[in-house]
Design an enzyme around this catalytic site. Structure first.
Site, mmCIF file in Angstrom:
data_model
loop_
_atom_site.group_PDB
_atom_site.id
_atom_site.type_symbol
_atom_site.label_atom_id
_atom_site.label_comp_id
_atom_site.label_asym_id
_atom_site.label_seq_id
_atom_site.Cartn_x
_atom_site.Cartn_y
_atom_site.Cartn_z
ATOM 1 N N ARG A 127 43.244 34.914 59.742
ATOM 2 C CA ARG A 127 43.213 36.225 60.421
ATOM 3 C C ARG A 127 42.964 36.080 61.918
ATOM 4 O O ARG A 127 43.508 36.847 62.709
ATOM 5 C CB ARG A 127 42.150 37.116 59.791
ATOM 6 C CG ARG A 127 42.601 37.591 58.434
ATOM 7 C CD ARG A 127 41.741 38.718 57.947
ATOM 8 N NE ARG A 127 42.405 39.365 56.837
ATOM 9 C CZ ARG A 127 41.789 39.806 55.747
ATOM 10 N NH1 ARG A 127 40.482 39.672 55.625
ATOM 11 N NH2 ARG A 127 42.471 40.401 54.802
ATOM 12 N N LYS A 182 47.417 47.385 36.265
ATOM 13 C CA LYS A 182 47.337 48.797 35.845
ATOM 14 C C LYS A 182 48.468 49.667 36.377
ATOM 15 O O LYS A 182 48.763 49.659 37.569
ATOM 16 C CB LYS A 182 46.024 49.393 36.354
ATOM 17 C CG LYS A 182 44.831 48.878 35.635
ATOM 18 C CD LYS A 182 43.679 49.839 35.898
ATOM 19 C CE LYS A 182 42.368 49.264 35.416
ATOM 20 N NZ LYS A 182 41.306 49.463 36.378
ATOM 21 N N GLY A 188 47.498 42.283 47.652
ATOM 22 C CA GLY A 188 46.773 41.019 47.653
ATOM 23 C C GLY A 188 47.258 39.953 46.687
ATOM 24 O O GLY A 188 47.469 38.805 47.074
ATOM 25 N N GLY A 225 44.954 47.317 50.967
ATOM 26 C CA GLY A 225 44.908 48.766 50.737
ATOM 27 C C GLY A 225 45.813 49.535 51.687
ATOM 28 O O GLY A 225 46.460 50.516 51.297
HETATM 29 P P1 AMP Z 1 47.016 44.254 40.525
HETATM 30 O O1 AMP Z 1 45.757 44.179 41.332
HETATM 31 O O2 AMP Z 1 47.177 45.531 39.786
HETATM 32 O O3 AMP Z 1 48.239 43.858 41.310
HETATM 33 O O4 AMP Z 1 46.848 43.191 39.376
HETATM 34 C C1 AMP Z 1 46.809 41.826 39.587
HETATM 35 C C2 AMP Z 1 46.273 41.185 38.335
HETATM 36 O O5 AMP Z 1 47.141 41.496 37.250
HETATM 37 C C3 AMP Z 1 46.213 39.685 38.403
HETATM 38 O O6 AMP Z 1 44.865 39.290 38.411
HETATM 39 C C4 AMP Z 1 46.911 39.236 37.137
HETATM 40 O O7 AMP Z 1 46.213 38.237 36.434
HETATM 41 C C5 AMP Z 1 46.945 40.487 36.303
HETATM 42 N N1 AMP Z 1 48.012 40.474 35.291
HETATM 43 C C6 AMP Z 1 49.320 40.237 35.489
HETATM 44 N N2 AMP Z 1 49.977 40.243 34.312
HETATM 45 C C7 AMP Z 1 49.070 40.493 33.360
HETATM 46 C C8 AMP Z 1 49.133 40.612 31.945
HETATM 47 N N3 AMP Z 1 50.282 40.473 31.280
HETATM 48 N N4 AMP Z 1 47.981 40.876 31.264
HETATM 49 C C9 AMP Z 1 46.824 41.002 31.933
HETATM 50 N N5 AMP Z 1 46.692 40.905 33.282
HETATM 51 C C10 AMP Z 1 47.805 40.646 33.973
#
Ligand code: AMP
Length: 392
Positions: free
Chosen positions: A35, A201, A351, A374
Site C-alpha cells: 500500500r 454468501k 478481497g 468494501g
Molecule cells: P466472499 O467473501 O463472499 O467472497 O467469500 C469468500 C469465501 O468463500 C472464501 O473464504 C472461500 O473459501 C469461500 N467459498 C468459496 N466456495 C465455497 C464453497 N463451495 N463452500 C464454502 N465456502 C466457499
C-alpha cells in the site's frame, strides 16, 4: 471523472494527501509494504512539483488508548523515507501546536506525515464520524486536498469528506484515478461482457447482481453461493452452503434470466469442511444429502472457459471454491490462469479473489486488480462513494 492532481496547479502550494497506509504490522514491523509503494506515484509527483506535502492515513481500528500502542504510523514514516530516499517528518499528533509548527516549517518538496487519523476516534469518533471541526481543521492546514485512498472512499470520514467539504481546491490522486478509469469501463462494457461471481454468501452479492445483470451477457456462478441457486432450481445440495434467506431471490433471477445465469454442471464434494476428507467429483444431479460441495468440477471449468473464450471484458468477484484448501482451489486457479494467459480485459474486485490471484502468481497479468475491498463492492453495487463525490 473528477479532476486528478495532474490537472491542478500545486507548485509551492501546501497539499494535504489522504493516503492508504493501512499496512499489516507485527511488533512494529511492516509485513507488507504494497500500500505504501502504491501511494508513491502521487507523493513523488507532489515532490517534483515542489509542493509542501502533508500526508494523512488511518491504520487499523482505534477504540481505546491501549490500541494506540501498536497503531502508530511511525514505522510507515521510516518506510516512506527509505522508499522516497528523503526525510519524512513524522508528527506524533493529529492536531495542535506541534502539527501547526511543523506545517509552517515545511519547505517546497518536503514531506510531513501526521499520526494515525483514527487516534481521533477515541473521544467521540471524530474521524469516523466525520466531525465537522476536525475536517475543517485539517483543511485549514493546506491549500489543496488530494484524496488517494480508494479503500475508504465508501465512508464519509473527516479525513476525506470532512476535508473536501472545507477546502476550496480538491482532487483525486493517481491511485484513485486508475481505479475509477478501470471501474468506469463496467458502465459501458465492451461486449461480450462476462461476470464471474463466487464466494460464500448470496446475500453479500445481491446488490452487485442486481446492478450488473442487465449489462452482463452472462453471469457465471460458482463458489458456495452457487448452491443456493442450485437448491432454488430444485437440486439436492446435501450439506453444501445454503443461504436460505435468499432462495427466493435466486429463483427470481434464474426465472427472469434463464439464458444469462450459468450454474455449475458438476462439483467436487466431500463429507466435511476439510482438505483431508476424501473427495469425488459428481454431476450436479447426483449429490447425496451428506455431500458438501467445495469447488466447481472439471466439466464446469470447461463450460466456463467456453463462455469466456470470446469475452472482451470480465468482472470477477469471489472465488469459485474454497481456494484456501489445496484440493479445492483448482476451479479458481484454472479460470484465473485462462484469463491471465488471454487478451481479455479482466477486472478482479473484492478481497478474496485478489488474494487468490496473488497466491496463483497471476496478479501482474491481470488488466486491473481493484484493491478497494468494501469500496469496490459498493461501486459494483452502483452506489455513490462519498469520499469521491465530495471532491469538487
Ligand atoms: P466472499 O467473501 O463472499 O467472497 O467469500 C469468500 C469465501 O468463500 C472464501 O473464504 C472461500 O473459501 C469461500 N467459498 C468459496 N466456495 C465455497 C464453497 N463451495 N463452500 C464454502 N465456502 C466457499
Amino acid at each position: 471523472m473528477k479532476k486528478c492532481i495532474k490537472d491542478i496547479k500545486i507548485k509551492n502550494k501546501t497539499v494535504i494527501i489522504r493516503c492508504d497506509f493501512n499496512v499489516p504490522l507485527k511488533n512494529g514491523k511492516i509485513m507488507d509494504n504494497t500500500r505504501i509503494v502504491k501511494s508513491l506515484e502521487t507523493i513523488k509527483y507532489s515532490i517534483k512539483e515542489n509542493a509542501k506535502i502533508i500526508l494523512l492515513s488511518h491504520l487499523g481500528r482505534v477504540k481505546t488508548e491501549e490500541d494506540k500502542k501498536d497503531k502508530s504510523l511511525k514505522p510507515v514514516a521510516k518506510e516512506l523515507e527509505k522508499l522516497l530516499n528523503q526525510k519524512v517528518v513524522f508528527v506524533e499528533a493529529t492536531r495542535g501546536d506541534q502539527v501547526e509548527e511543523k506545517v509552517r516549517a515545511l519547505k517546497p518538496g518536503e514531506v510531513l506525515l501526521l499520526e494515525n487519523t483514527r487516534f481521533e476516534d477515541i473521544e467521540g469518533k471524530c474521524e469516523s464520524g466525520n466531525d465537522q471541526e476536525l475536517g475543517a481543521y485539517w483543511a485549514s492546514l493546506a491549500d489543496v486536498f488530494v484524496n488517494d485512498a480508494f479503500g475508504t472512499a465508501h465512508r464519509a470520514h473527516a479525513s476525506n469528506v470532512g476535508i473536501a467539504s472545507n477546502i476550496k481546491i480538491s482532487c483525486i490522486g493517481f491511485l484513485i484515478e486508475k481505479e475509477l478509469i478501470a471501474l468506469e469501463e463496467l458502465n459501458r462494457p465492451d461486449k461480450p461482457f462476462i461476470v464471474i461471481l463466487g464466494g460464500s454468501k448470496v446475500g453479500d452479492k445481491i446488490g452487485v447482481i442486481e446492478n450488473i445483470v442487465e449489462k452482463a451477457d452472462k453471469i457465471l456462478i460458482g463458489g458456495g453461493m452457487a448452491f443456493t441457486f442450485l437448491k432454488a432450481e430444485g437440486y439436492e445440495i446435501g450439506n453444501s452452503l445454503c443461504d436460505s434467506e435468499h432462495l427466493s431471490f435466486c429463483e427470481k433471477m434464474t426465472t427472469k434470466y434463464p439464458e444469462k445465469i450459468i450454474l455449475p454442471v458438476d462439483v467436487k464434494v466431500t463429507s466435511e469442511f476439510s482438505n483431508d476428507t476424501p473427495l469425488v467429483e459428481k454431476d450436479i444431479d447426483e449429490l447425496d444429502f451428506n455431500d458438501m460441495g467445495l469447488d466447481i468440477g472439471t466439466n464446469t471449468v470447461e463450460v466456463f472457459k467456453n463462455y469466456l473464450k470470446d469475452a472482451a471484458l470480465v468482472l470477477w468477484n469471489g472465488p469459485l471454491g474454497v481456494y484456501e484448501f489445496e484440493n479445492y482451489k483448482q476451479g479458481t486457479d484454472q479460470i484465473l490462469n485462462t484469463l491471465a494467459d488471454s487478451k481479455i480485459k479482466t477486472i478482479l474486485g473484492g478481497g478474496d479473489i485478489v488474494a487468490a490471484a496473488q497466491n496463483a502468481n497471476v496478479a501482474d497479468k491481470i488488466y486491473h486488480i481493484s484493491t478497494g475491498g468494501g469500496a469496490t463492492l459498493e461501486y459494483l453495487e452502483g452506489k455513490a462513494l462519498p469520499g469521491i463525490e465530495a471532491i469538487k
